[in-house]
Design a protein around this motif. Structure first.
Motif, PDB file in Angstrom:
ATOM      1  N   ASP A 100       7.386  41.962  14.900  1.00 27.68           N
ATOM      2  CA  ASP A 100       7.866  42.097  13.485  1.00 27.68           C
ATOM      3  C   ASP A 100       6.723  41.818  12.126  1.00 27.68           C
ATOM      4  O   ASP A 100       6.639  40.438  11.962  1.00 27.68           O
ATOM      5  N   TRP A 101       6.385  42.656  11.710  1.00 21.38           N
ATOM      6  CA  TRP A 101       5.080  42.506  10.611  1.00 21.38           C
ATOM      7  C   TRP A 101       5.750  43.504   9.508  1.00 21.38           C
ATOM      8  O   TRP A 101       5.345  44.496   9.291  1.00 21.38           O
ATOM      9  N   PRO A 102       6.777  43.087   8.631  1.00 21.95           N
ATOM     10  CA  PRO A 102       7.125  43.968   7.659  1.00 21.95           C
ATOM     11  C   PRO A 102       6.049  44.303   6.759  1.00 21.95           C
ATOM     12  O   PRO A 102       5.113  43.578   6.408  1.00 21.95           O
ATOM     13  N   MET A 103       6.062  45.506   6.111  1.00 23.49           N
ATOM     14  CA  MET A 103       5.287  46.074   5.091  1.00 23.49           C
ATOM     15  C   MET A 103       5.438  45.157   3.831  1.00 23.49           C
ATOM     16  O   MET A 103       6.532  45.189   3.349  1.00 23.49           O
ATOM     17  N   PRO A 104       4.362  44.860   2.978  1.00 22.29           N
ATOM     18  CA  PRO A 104       4.455  44.074   1.889  1.00 22.29           C
ATOM     19  C   PRO A 104       5.046  45.292   0.834  1.00 22.29           C
ATOM     20  O   PRO A 104       4.747  46.447   0.816  1.00 22.29           O
TER      21      PRO A 104
ATOM     22  N   TRP B 130       7.910  31.825  17.526  1.00 20.47           N
ATOM     23  CA  TRP B 130       7.984  33.058  16.474  1.00 20.47           C
ATOM     24  C   TRP B 130       9.338  32.535  15.727  1.00 20.47           C
ATOM     25  O   TRP B 130      10.715  32.718  16.352  1.00 20.47           O
ATOM     26  N   ARG B 131       9.217  32.450  14.561  1.00 20.08           N
ATOM     27  CA  ARG B 131      10.599  32.058  13.726  1.00 20.08           C
ATOM     28  C   ARG B 131      10.589  33.477  12.801  1.00 20.08           C
ATOM     29  O   ARG B 131       9.597  33.890  12.139  1.00 20.08           O
ATOM     30  N   GLY B 132      11.914  33.964  12.729  1.00 20.20           N
ATOM     31  CA  GLY B 132      12.379  34.936  11.741  1.00 20.20           C
ATOM     32  C   GLY B 132      11.984  36.185  12.257  1.00 20.20           C
ATOM     33  O   GLY B 132      11.509  37.244  11.448  1.00 20.20           O
TER      34      GLY B 132
ATOM     35  N   VAL C 207       4.772  30.521  14.179  1.00 16.31           N
ATOM     36  CA  VAL C 207       4.637  31.495  13.273  1.00 16.31           C
ATOM     37  C   VAL C 207       6.011  31.575  12.598  1.00 16.31           C
ATOM     38  O   VAL C 207       6.813  31.853  13.114  1.00 16.31           O
ATOM     39  N   HIS C 208       5.849  31.452  11.158  1.00 14.59           N
ATOM     40  CA  HIS C 208       6.977  31.326  10.462  1.00 14.59           C
ATOM     41  C   HIS C 208       7.412  32.711   9.996  1.00 14.59           C
ATOM     42  O   HIS C 208       6.649  33.906  10.269  1.00 14.59           O
ATOM     43  N   PRO C 209       8.649  32.864   9.369  1.00 12.47           N
ATOM     44  CA  PRO C 209       9.056  34.046   8.949  1.00 12.47           C
ATOM     45  C   PRO C 209       8.490  34.896   7.861  1.00 12.47           C
ATOM     46  O   PRO C 209       7.566  34.069   7.240  1.00 12.47           O
ATOM     47  N   PRO C 210       8.712  36.252   7.843  1.00 12.29           N
ATOM     48  CA  PRO C 210       7.742  36.861   7.035  1.00 12.29           C
ATOM     49  C   PRO C 210       7.917  36.438   5.434  1.00 12.29           C
ATOM     50  O   PRO C 210       8.969  36.136   4.978  1.00 12.29           O
ATOM     51  N   THR C 211       6.744  36.465   4.508  1.00  9.29           N
ATOM     52  CA  THR C 211       7.131  36.128   3.301  1.00  9.29           C
ATOM     53  C   THR C 211       7.300  37.444   2.545  1.00  9.29           C
ATOM     54  O   THR C 211       7.112  38.526   3.332  1.00  9.29           O
ATOM     55  N   PRO C 212       7.620  37.338   1.200  1.00  2.00           N
ATOM     56  CA  PRO C 212       7.856  38.580   0.462  1.00  2.00           C
ATOM     57  C   PRO C 212       6.572  39.423   0.283  1.00  2.00           C
ATOM     58  O   PRO C 212       6.691  40.808   0.465  1.00  2.00           O
ATOM     59  N   SER C 213       5.477  38.989   0.586  1.00  2.00           N
ATOM     60  CA  SER C 213       4.162  39.546   0.664  1.00  2.00           C
ATOM     61  C   SER C 213       3.950  40.386   1.740  1.00  2.00           C
ATOM     62  O   SER C 213       3.266  41.219   2.321  1.00  2.00           O
ATOM     63  N   GLY C 214       4.622  40.153   3.123  1.00  2.00           N
ATOM     64  CA  GLY C 214       4.726  40.851   4.541  1.00  2.00           C
ATOM     65  C   GLY C 214       3.827  39.762   5.201  1.00  2.00           C
ATOM     66  O   GLY C 214       3.993  40.072   6.576  1.00  2.00           O
ATOM     67  N   GLY C 215       3.108  38.630   4.800  1.00  2.00           N
ATOM     68  CA  GLY C 215       2.479  38.122   5.696  1.00  2.00           C
ATOM     69  C   GLY C 215       3.271  37.167   6.525  1.00  2.00           C
ATOM     70  O   GLY C 215       4.561  36.855   6.032  1.00  2.00           O
ATOM     71  N   ARG C 216       2.785  36.180   7.340  1.00  2.00           N
ATOM     72  CA  ARG C 216       3.608  35.176   8.156  1.00  2.00           C
ATOM     73  C   ARG C 216       2.622  34.046   8.291  1.00  2.00           C
ATOM     74  O   ARG C 216       1.645  34.084   8.672  1.00  2.00           O
ATOM     75  N   ARG C 217       3.239  32.863   7.672  1.00  2.00           N
ATOM     76  CA  ARG C 217       2.240  31.725   7.842  1.00  2.00           C
ATOM     77  C   ARG C 217       2.351  31.258   9.012  1.00  2.00           C
ATOM     78  O   ARG C 217       3.186  31.202   9.602  1.00  2.00           O
ATOM     79  N   VAL C 218       1.207  30.609   9.573  1.00  2.00           N
ATOM     80  CA  VAL C 218       0.828  29.982  10.940  1.00  2.00           C
ATOM     81  C   VAL C 218       0.531  28.501  10.634  1.00  2.00           C
ATOM     82  O   VAL C 218      -0.490  28.357  10.011  1.00  2.00           O
ATOM     83  N   THR C 219       1.326  27.593  11.369  1.00  2.00           N
ATOM     84  CA  THR C 219       0.651  26.407  11.625  1.00  2.00           C
ATOM     85  C   THR C 219       0.404  26.075  13.131  1.00  2.00           C
ATOM     86  O   THR C 219       1.003  26.477  14.180  1.00  2.00           O
TER      87      THR C 219
END
Length: 75
Positions: A69-73, A62-64, A9-21
């Motif tokens: 940790d789920w920041p608000m967009p 979990w990275r970042g 689970v990658h660090p949060p993006t500016p939109s608040g989501g997190r990419r999952v691989t």
């Protein structure tokens, strides 16, 4: 060489989501732990009826930030 867990689970993006691989393949953009669990079910990492231990470091890296940790967009 250190082996990574199959799920990252990658660090949060500016939109608040997190990419999952899963095993190096992007499976989606999560906006909460429920999304991560669903992506793992769809990828066959967890059974539909089974509990998924998202805090298991052998399964998920979990990275970042942590699983909490789920920041608000931005507005």
């Amino acid at each position: 060489m250190t082996e990574h867990p199959p799920v990252i689970v990658h660090p949060p993006t500016p939109s608040g989501g997190r990419r999952v691989t899963v095993r190096g393949q992007i499976v989606g953009l999560a906006h909460g732990r429920g999304d991560v669990a669903e992506f793992l079910r769809r990828a066959g990492v967890a059974s539909p009826a089974g509990d998924i231990e998202l805090d298991d470091p052998r399964l998920v890296e979990w990275r970042g930030g942590s699983l909490d940790d789920w920041p608000m967009p931005p507005p």
